[in-house]
Write a protein that holds these residues in place. Structure first.
Motif, short mmCIF file in Angstrom:
data_model
loop_
_atom_site.label_atom_id
_atom_site.label_comp_id
_atom_site.label_asym_id
_atom_site.label_seq_id
_atom_site.Cartn_x
_atom_site.Cartn_y
_atom_site.Cartn_z
N ASP A 27 28.97 15.88 9.99
CA ASP A 27 30.18 16.21 9.25
C ASP A 27 30.61 17.63 9.62
O ASP A 27 30.00 18.61 9.18
N ILE A 28 31.64 17.73 10.45
CA ILE A 28 32.10 19.03 10.94
C ILE A 28 32.53 19.93 9.78
O ILE A 28 32.34 21.15 9.81
N LEU A 29 33.11 19.33 8.74
CA LEU A 29 33.60 20.12 7.62
C LEU A 29 32.48 20.84 6.88
O LEU A 29 32.72 21.85 6.21
N GLN A 30 31.25 20.31 6.99
CA GLN A 30 30.10 20.93 6.31
C GLN A 30 29.25 21.78 7.25
O GLN A 30 28.24 22.35 6.82
N ALA A 31 29.62 21.87 8.53
CA ALA A 31 28.81 22.59 9.52
C ALA A 31 28.90 24.10 9.31
O ALA A 31 29.90 24.63 8.80
N GLN A 32 27.83 24.80 9.70
CA GLN A 32 27.79 26.26 9.61
C GLN A 32 28.67 26.89 10.70
O GLN A 32 28.90 26.27 11.75
N PRO A 33 29.18 28.11 10.47
CA PRO A 33 30.07 28.76 11.45
C PRO A 33 29.47 28.83 12.85
O PRO A 33 30.16 28.56 13.84
N GLU A 34 28.19 29.19 12.95
CA GLU A 34 27.58 29.30 14.29
C GLU A 34 27.49 27.95 14.98
O GLU A 34 27.66 27.84 16.20
N ALA A 35 27.24 26.89 14.20
CA ALA A 35 27.19 25.54 14.78
C ALA A 35 28.56 25.14 15.32
O ALA A 35 28.67 24.54 16.40
N ILE A 36 29.61 25.45 14.58
CA ILE A 36 30.97 25.14 15.03
C ILE A 36 31.30 25.93 16.29
O ILE A 36 31.89 25.40 17.25
N ALA A 37 30.90 27.20 16.32
CA ALA A 37 31.14 28.02 17.50
C ALA A 37 30.39 27.47 18.71
O ALA A 37 30.92 27.46 19.83
N GLN A 38 29.17 26.98 18.50
CA GLN A 38 28.40 26.39 19.59
C GLN A 38 29.09 25.11 20.11
O GLN A 38 29.14 24.87 21.32
N GLY A 39 29.62 24.32 19.20
CA GLY A 39 30.36 23.13 19.60
C GLY A 39 31.59 23.48 20.42
O GLY A 39 31.92 22.81 21.41
N MET A 40 32.28 24.55 20.01
CA MET A 40 33.46 25.01 20.76
C MET A 40 33.08 25.46 22.16
O MET A 40 33.74 25.13 23.14
#
Length: 482
Positions: free
Chosen positions: A437-450
């Motif tokens: 669930d992207i909406l619940q992901a931590q900021p660093e995890a989202i940055a890594q995905g980007m």
């Protein structure tokens, strides 16, 4: 002396009228391109309002957008070929009329399913406009100005994309959701007037020279493209049983289409045209590059919201950077193509995109929103240059009777890139963030995905660069013995 002056005045007047005619023709084609792109972007902002107005879920109202896109994807090649047969100006007028009438039907729709049906009809009109605008440029603009004309069309497409959310939000807030469809009506009437006045009549051809329309090939291609588009959109990037089934149907349909075209007396798509490496590479490169651009639209909002903690207004402002840069860069990019040549300009555009993607794939969060916008600006400017160059290269030296279908194939490659990018790059982003669930992901995890998403994007651009180089080498070898 008097006769000489009169002759000079006449020639100058004739050149001036010719220039006005060219500008008028380009204005009519530009407005058609604006309408089709505005039809895509303006409806997105209205989905929450439509869900409330029709008491429907998001999954239901999203078909207001999907019906439009599916109609364009399925029909853009077929209507391009139909324009080659019955006349491009004539079919363009029909397309604008269909789009305008469908816009009225959208505004009057009392039920959601009627709105979705009207949007599909609107997509039919948009497919005709998208397929034939570039095809008609070849006959309306001198070859040495082709790059500039393609740049103008690219600018209008970007303006439509960037203007849609802002204009749609204003119209909904002040006049209701019906206004986002009714705004197309006066623009459609203006486009019809410009086409009637400035575009030359279709050249009449002898009946013996006219090819028939490949009905069977058209039906097979439409069903195949619908299967692929649905496989990429249903489930929002997940690979479930339905998606796999649709992909198998796509492969089977493609095989059937190739067989039908080999045996057809007047094929929809002459498969021999793909022996032209330059043209084939142009189609594939267009699909790869638009896949990359779609990554910015899919990943950007999640990164700006989840990693950089921007509010909705700031996210909207940041996301408008890309379309704004594309709109501003379109005309200068077209002039560069005319001066430097299509191949060199396209290569420079891809290199700029590669630089932007590489920076985004390594960008620390500490650089904030500027660290995202700056490389995005470089990427989008490169995209504008590549598109103008690639469109010019593909459309410049083709036979007149094939312009419609090749323009349709070029439009199809872009649409397939957008559809594929939304699904595949979204899946890559989700995988890179290691979150269900992207909406619940931590900021660093989202940055890594980007970062992973744009690393993949950089790889796709490298493939596009390699294809461009190979097609150039092959083309030189084929021309050399002549």
């Amino acid at each position: 002396m008097t006769g000489l002056r009169l002759g000079t005045t006449y020639l100058r007047s004739r050149e001036k009228m010719k220039s006005i005619s060219i500008r008028g023709a380009l204005a009519s084609l530009s407005l058609s391109m604006l309408l089709s792109s505005l039809g895509t972007s303006i409806a997105n902002v209205g989905l929450p309002t439509l869900a409330e107005a029709f008491s429907a879920s998001f999954e239901q109202v999203q078909w207001v957008v999907l019906a439009y896109l599916l109609a364009i994807t399925a029909l853009i090649v077929s209507v391009g070929r139909l324009g080659d047969i019955i006349g491009r100006r004539r079919l363009l007028l029909i397309g604008i009329c269909v789009f305008t009438v469908a816009s009225i039907l959208c505004a009057l729709a009392p039920h959601l399913w009627l709105l979705i049906a009207a949007r599909a009809l609107q997509g039919v009109g948009a497919a005709i406009m998208m397929a034939l605008t570039m095809a008609l440029v070849g006959g309306a603009v001198p070859k040495e100005k082709m790059g500039s004309a393609m740049g103008v069309l690219g600018t209008m497409s970007a303006i439509g994309t960037s203007l849609g959310p802002t204009l749609g939000g204003f119209l909904i807030a002040n006049l209701g959701w019906q206004a986002i469809f009714l705004v197309n009506v006066p623009l459609g009437v203006l486009a019809i007037g410009l086409v009637l006045y400035f575009l030359p009549n279709d050249r009449s051809e002898k009946r013996a020279d006219r090819a028939g329309f490949d009905v069977l090939g058209t039906l097979v291609l439409i069903l195949t493209l619908l299967a692929y588009a649905l496989a990429m959109t249903v489930g929002r990037g997940t690979l479930g049983p339905l998606n796999l089934t649709l992909l198998l149907v796509t492969v089977f349909g493609l095989c059937v289409f190739v067989f039908v075209e080999h045996t057809a007396e007047s094929p929809l798509v002459r498969l021999t045209m793909f022996r032209n490496w330059h043209m084939s590479a142009g189609f594939v490169m267009s699909m790869l590059v638009t896949t990359v651009i779609m990554a910015t639209m899919v990943v950007g909002p999640f990164y700006l919201t989840g990693a950089l903690a921007l509010n909705a207004a700031s996210v909207g402002l940041a996301m408008s950077t890309g379309p704004l840069v594309a709109a501003l860069a379109g005309v200068p990019a077209g002039r560069w193509v005319d001066r430097l040549g299509a191949h060199r300009s396209g290569t420079l555009g891809l290199i700029a995109m590669l630089i932007g993607a590489c920076i985004l794939s390594a960008m620390p969060m500490g650089f904030g929103v500027l660290g995202y916008i700056a490389p995005l600006t470089v990427m989008t400017g490169g995209y504008a240059l590549f598109q103008a160059a690639n469109n010019t290269a593909v459309m410049a030296d083709i036979e007149s009777q094939q312009r419609g279908v090749i323009s349709g194939l070029l439009g199809l490659s872009r649409n397939l890139g957008l559809i594929t990018g939304a699904s595949v790059m979204g899946a890559v982003f989700a995988f890179g963030s290691a979150s269900h669930d992207i909406l619940q992901a931590q900021p660093e995890a989202i940055a890594q995905g980007m970062r992973l998403t744009f690393a993949v994007a950089a790889g796709l651009i490298v493939i596009a660069l390699a294809l461009g180089a190979v097609s150039k080498i092959v083309s030189r070898r084929l021309i050399a013995p002549c």
